[in-house]
Design a protein around this motif. Structure first.
Motif, PDB file in Angstrom:
ATOM      1  N   GLU A 162       0.856  -1.186   0.000  1.00  0.00           N
ATOM      2  CA  GLU A 162       0.000   0.000   0.000  1.00  0.00           C
ATOM      3  C   GLU A 162       0.895   1.241   0.000  1.00  0.00           C
ATOM      4  OE1 GLU A 162      -3.220   0.373  -0.174  1.00  0.00           O
ATOM      5  OE2 GLU A 162      -3.803  -1.742  -0.087  1.00  0.00           O
ATOM      6  N   ARG A 163       0.494   2.252  -0.752  1.00  0.00           N
ATOM      7  CA  ARG A 163       1.286   3.486  -0.763  1.00  0.00           C
ATOM      8  C   ARG A 163       1.221   4.152   0.605  1.00  0.00           C
ATOM      9  NH1 ARG A 163       4.862   5.543  -4.435  1.00  0.00           N
ATOM     10  NH2 ARG A 163       3.377   5.181  -6.171  1.00  0.00           N
ATOM     11  N   CYS A 164       2.383   4.358   1.234  1.00  0.00           N
ATOM     12  CA  CYS A 164       2.456   4.908   2.589  1.00  0.00           C
ATOM     13  C   CYS A 164       3.273   6.197   2.610  1.00  0.00           C
ATOM     14  CB  CYS A 164       3.090   3.902   3.544  1.00  0.00           C
ATOM     15  SG  CYS A 164       2.135   2.388   3.802  1.00  0.00           S
ATOM     16  N   LYS A 165       2.969   7.019   3.571  1.00  0.00           N
ATOM     17  CA  LYS A 165       3.791   8.192   3.862  1.00  0.00           C
ATOM     18  C   LYS A 165       4.713   7.801   5.013  1.00  0.00           C
ATOM     19  CE  LYS A 165       3.536  13.131   5.044  1.00  0.00           C
ATOM     20  NZ  LYS A 165       2.628  14.251   5.400  1.00  0.00           N
ATOM     21  N   LEU A 211      10.444   6.250  11.523  1.00  0.00           N
ATOM     22  CA  LEU A 211       9.923   7.059  12.629  1.00  0.00           C
ATOM     23  C   LEU A 211       8.398   7.073  12.640  1.00  0.00           C
ATOM     24  CD1 LEU A 211      12.324  10.133  12.353  1.00  0.00           C
ATOM     25  CD2 LEU A 211      12.664   7.996  13.592  1.00  0.00           C
ATOM     26  N   SER A 212       7.810   6.966  11.457  1.00  0.00           N
ATOM     27  CA  SER A 212       6.355   6.954  11.340  1.00  0.00           C
ATOM     28  C   SER A 212       5.993   6.374   9.980  1.00  0.00           C
ATOM     29  CB  SER A 212       5.789   8.378  11.467  1.00  0.00           C
ATOM     30  OG  SER A 212       4.400   8.402  11.197  1.00  0.00           O
ATOM     31  N   CYS A 213       4.904   5.615   9.959  1.00  0.00           N
ATOM     32  CA  CYS A 213       4.437   5.031   8.703  1.00  0.00           C
ATOM     33  C   CYS A 213       2.916   4.911   8.759  1.00  0.00           C
ATOM     34  CB  CYS A 213       5.081   3.660   8.474  1.00  0.00           C
ATOM     35  SG  CYS A 213       4.466   2.789   7.023  1.00  0.00           S
ATOM     36  N   LYS A 214       2.249   5.506   7.795  1.00  0.00           N
ATOM     37  CA  LYS A 214       0.793   5.384   7.725  1.00  0.00           C
ATOM     38  C   LYS A 214       0.366   5.429   6.261  1.00  0.00           C
ATOM     39  CE  LYS A 214       0.106  10.348   8.510  1.00  0.00           C
ATOM     40  NZ  LYS A 214      -0.538  11.362   9.378  1.00  0.00           N
ATOM     41  N   ILE A 215      -0.789   4.863   5.979  1.00  0.00           N
ATOM     42  CA  ILE A 215      -1.307   4.864   4.613  1.00  0.00           C
ATOM     43  C   ILE A 215      -1.442   6.306   4.141  1.00  0.00           C
ATOM     44  CG2 ILE A 215      -3.195   4.171   3.109  1.00  0.00           C
ATOM     45  CD1 ILE A 215      -1.654   1.821   4.216  1.00  0.00           C
ATOM     46  N   ALA A 216      -0.890   6.586   2.965  1.00  0.00           N
ATOM     47  CA  ALA A 216      -0.908   7.955   2.449  1.00  0.00           C
ATOM     48  C   ALA A 216      -2.283   8.334   1.930  1.00  0.00           C
ATOM     49  CB  ALA A 216       0.127   8.092   1.334  1.00  0.00           C
ATOM     50  N   GLU A 217      -2.639   9.580   2.134  1.00  0.00           N
ATOM     51  CA  GLU A 217      -3.872  10.100   1.537  1.00  0.00           C
ATOM     52  C   GLU A 217      -3.672  10.130   0.014  1.00  0.00           C
ATOM     53  OE1 GLU A 217      -6.652  10.816   2.949  1.00  0.00           O
ATOM     54  OE2 GLU A 217      -5.993  10.561   5.032  1.00  0.00           O
ATOM     55  N   PRO A 218      -4.589   9.526  -0.777  1.00  0.00           N
ATOM     56  CA  PRO A 218      -4.400   9.424  -2.235  1.00  0.00           C
ATOM     57  C   PRO A 218      -4.142  10.763  -2.913  1.00  0.00           C
ATOM     58  CG  PRO A 218      -6.215   8.028  -1.521  1.00  0.00           C
ATOM     59  CD  PRO A 218      -5.817   8.841  -0.329  1.00  0.00           C
ATOM     60  N   GLU A 219      -4.906  11.799  -2.529  1.00  0.00           N
ATOM     61  CA  GLU A 219      -4.748  13.110  -3.166  1.00  0.00           C
ATOM     62  C   GLU A 219      -3.381  13.711  -2.858  1.00  0.00           C
ATOM     63  OE1 GLU A 219      -6.943  17.482  -3.189  1.00  0.00           O
ATOM     64  OE2 GLU A 219      -8.011  15.723  -2.415  1.00  0.00           O
ATOM     65  N   GLU A 220      -2.955  13.596  -1.589  1.00  0.00           N
ATOM     66  CA  GLU A 220      -1.655  14.120  -1.173  1.00  0.00           C
ATOM     67  C   GLU A 220      -0.524  13.398  -1.904  1.00  0.00           C
ATOM     68  OE1 GLU A 220       1.089  14.546   2.901  1.00  0.00           O
ATOM     69  OE2 GLU A 220      -0.864  13.536   2.955  1.00  0.00           O
ATOM     70  N   ALA A 221      -0.598  12.043  -1.919  1.00  0.00           N
ATOM     71  CA  ALA A 221       0.437  11.255  -2.577  1.00  0.00           C
ATOM     72  C   ALA A 221       0.514  11.571  -4.065  1.00  0.00           C
ATOM     73  CB  ALA A 221       0.174   9.763  -2.368  1.00  0.00           C
ATOM     74  N   SER A 222      -0.658  11.719  -4.713  1.00  0.00           N
ATOM     75  CA  SER A 222      -0.700  12.012  -6.141  1.00  0.00           C
ATOM     76  C   SER A 222      -0.061  13.362  -6.444  1.00  0.00           C
ATOM     77  CB  SER A 222      -2.137  11.986  -6.633  1.00  0.00           C
ATOM     78  OG  SER A 222      -2.221  12.347  -8.003  1.00  0.00           O
ATOM     79  N   GLN A 223      -0.346  14.350  -5.586  1.00  0.00           N
ATOM     80  CA  GLN A 223       0.195  15.688  -5.790  1.00  0.00           C
ATOM     81  C   GLN A 223       1.705  15.693  -5.624  1.00  0.00           C
ATOM     82  OE1 GLN A 223      -1.517  18.603  -3.182  1.00  0.00           O
ATOM     83  NE2 GLN A 223      -0.400  20.312  -4.086  1.00  0.00           N
ATOM     84  N   ILE A 224       2.194  14.988  -4.585  1.00  0.00           N
ATOM     85  CA  ILE A 224       3.637  14.933  -4.343  1.00  0.00           C
ATOM     86  C   ILE A 224       4.353  14.216  -5.469  1.00  0.00           C
ATOM     87  CG2 ILE A 224       5.414  13.926  -2.853  1.00  0.00           C
ATOM     88  CD1 ILE A 224       4.211  16.400  -1.662  1.00  0.00           C
ATOM     89  N   LEU A 225       3.820  13.059  -5.877  1.00  0.00           N
ATOM     90  CA  LEU A 225       4.477  12.249  -6.893  1.00  0.00           C
ATOM     91  C   LEU A 225       4.478  12.937  -8.259  1.00  0.00           C
ATOM     92  CD1 LEU A 225       3.137   8.752  -5.823  1.00  0.00           C
ATOM     93  CD2 LEU A 225       5.469   9.612  -5.570  1.00  0.00           C
ATOM     94  N   SER A 226       3.462  13.730  -8.521  1.00  0.00           N
ATOM     95  CA  SER A 226       3.395  14.416  -9.810  1.00  0.00           C
ATOM     96  C   SER A 226       4.419  15.524  -9.941  1.00  0.00           C
ATOM     97  CB  SER A 226       1.992  15.002 -10.022  1.00  0.00           C
ATOM     98  OG  SER A 226       1.731  16.041  -9.084  1.00  0.00           O
ATOM     99  N   THR A 227       4.942  16.008  -8.792  1.00  0.00           N
ATOM    100  CA  THR A 227       5.934  17.071  -8.803  1.00  0.00           C
ATOM    101  C   THR A 227       7.339  16.545  -8.649  1.00  0.00           C
ATOM    102  OG1 THR A 227       5.658  17.422  -6.410  1.00  0.00           O
ATOM    103  CG2 THR A 227       4.321  18.767  -7.884  1.00  0.00           C
TER     104      THR A 227
END
Length: 466
Positions: free
Chosen positions: A427-430, A450-466
């Motif tokens: 699963e895509r995680c932050k 230090l921390s791992c949680k399932i990434a919010e889809p919109e946030e992950a998409s925005q980060i990965l696109s940049t």
């Protein structure tokens, strides 16, 4: 009263305001940075000053203040360091006001203080031929009674009730951080260096240096091989990191590798600790005191590897965020491979068969009465650029990631463990990571999750696109 002129160094114990042109020889045991302040006599101009503490015998040491123009003061301040033997010619000997003069300077045994002026005085470093070995031996004697100190455990136990107290500390050096430079609000250059201390009671305790002189001294300390006695050091509660810290201040005198019974006992503990593999468990016992909210840099796996390798042998780790997948998560392995029991006292692993602490220096070594079980998982983190192998996911970070306590995990069936595994796997995680180079690691990198949680889809998409 009769006045007389001195032709050879005057012992600090014999100094008096009646002396004319005295000479003082001793070893520098403390020193502050040069600083400027407005000159009240000349509007718009600045005067500069710095101070140091000189010692010539076990029981006698004195503070000296230097005054003058910026060029003179900065040049003089740069000409000697803590540990140098110096001769001070023609200082003014003044009676000190204890309450005022020792508010920001070390408390000394002398009734007097020295004033070094640009026009009338000089400070020169002794050549190697003129250095007295007896003077150098004074560098290993604390200025306070060797038993007059708090253990790190005492400070932690007292917590916020110790906030702002000035105390003495005896501790070993675990890590010397990288010096960080910054600009102050009044546009002056500043610096900061964090040292991690430890002793028999606490595995990691932060001490902060804010001035160049204490940072230069700290850079001479060898982690795992150095003991310090810090007199008149300020301790306080860091509300940002929720822990107690120590700070070297202008009153502090730090003695490196003091020659005392108490320090020798701690040094023996260091050797036993190292021989027992204590420094191999840095991820386990060095708490990550950084607030993850302060981590904002986003990388992909390849960039994070490059960043850590560029950092080289620097002791400070690299912190970063990756939007990636947990590609290996063996929570369905044997229990003893994912959950370990450790001694509450020293955090070393406990031998389950004999119920003994593996740290021979621990007072509970032969009979562990209190222990704690925690997750200690090795996971792989992957994205389209590569994989970070053998990342350490442990303690509270593991419990939050799995959304399960150790006790709760032990009650799960095999089917439930497998279901828990696939809630995270691929699963895509932050993921917040701490990473640094390590020669003892299989991959050359030591990595903490230090921390791992399932990434919010919109946030992950925005980060990965940049």
């Amino acid at each position: 009263m009769a006045f007389h002129i001195s032709h050879r160094p005057v012992p600090i114990s014999d100094l008096h305001p009646s002396l004319i042109s005295p000479s003082v020889k001793g070893v520098i045991i403390g020193k502050t940075d040069a600083r400027g302040f407005p000159d009240r006599k000349n509007f718009g101009e600045e005067r500069y000053t710095f101070s140091f503490t000189v010692r010539d015998s076990p029981g006698h040491f004195i503070n000296a203040s230097c005054w003058g123009k910026e060029e003179y003061i900065r040049s003089l301040a740069a000409s000697f360091r803590i540990g140098d033997c110096v001769v001070i010619e023609n200082p003014l000997v003044q009676t000190k006001d204890i309450e005022r003069d020792e508010r920001f300077c070390p408390a000394t045994s002398s009734y007097y203080k020295l004033s070094v002026s640009e026009m009338h005085s000089s400070v020169s470093v002794c050549s190697s031929l003129d250095v007295d070995t007896e003077l150098l031996s004074l560098l290993y004697l604390p200025v306070k009674e060797p038993h007059d100190y708090y253990s790190l455990g005492d400070i932690v136990a007292n917590g916020q009730s110790f906030d702002g107290k000035i105390i003495n500390i005896l501790a070993a050096v675990r890590l010397v951080g990288e010096t960080k430079n910054f600009i102050t609000s009044d546009n002056r250059n500043g610096q900061r260096c964090e040292i991690k201390l430890f002793d028999e009671t606490v595995s990691s305790f932060p001490m902060i240096c804010w001035d160049k002189e204490s940072i230069l001294l700290a850079q001479t300390w060898l982690p795992g091989e150095t003991v310090i006695f810090a007199s008149d050091i300020r301790v306080g509660y860091d509300s940002y990191r929720h822990c107690m810290t120590a700070t070297i201040i202008s009153k502090s005198i730090v003695t490196t590798n003091p020659d005392t019974d108490e320090a020798n006992q701690l040094f023996n503990y260091i050797k036993e600790y190292a021989a027992s593999g204590g420094f191999e468990n840095e991820d386990d016992v060095l708490s990550d005191t950084i607030n993850i909210c302060s981590i904002t840099d986003v990388y992909n796996v390849r960039q994070l590897k490059q960043k850590a390798q560029e950092n080289g042998d620097k002791s400070d780790p690299v912190y970063g965020i990756v939007y990636a997948f947990i590609s290996t998560l063996n929570i369905d392995s044997e229990i003893n491979k994912i959950i370990r029991t450790r001694c509450v006292k020293c955090r070393f692993q406990i031998d389950d068969m004999s119920n003994t602490c593996k740290n021979p220096s621990c007072e509970n070594a032969m009979n562990v009465t209190s222990s704690i079980a925690s997750f200690e998982l090795l996971v792989d983190v992957s994205d389209h650029t590569g994989t970070l192998q053998f990342c350490n996911l442990s303690g509270n970070a593991a419990e939050k990631t799995l959304d399960c306590t150790v006790d709760g995990f032990l009650r799960l069936t095999e089917e439930q463990k497998t279901a828990l595994k696939w809630k995270l796997l691929l699963e895509r995680c932050k993921i917040y990571l701490k990473i640094f180079t390590s020669s003892s690691s299989r991959t050359g990198l030591r990595i903490n999750v230090l921390s791992c949680k399932i990434a919010e889809p919109e946030e992950a998409s925005q980060i990965l696109s940049t």
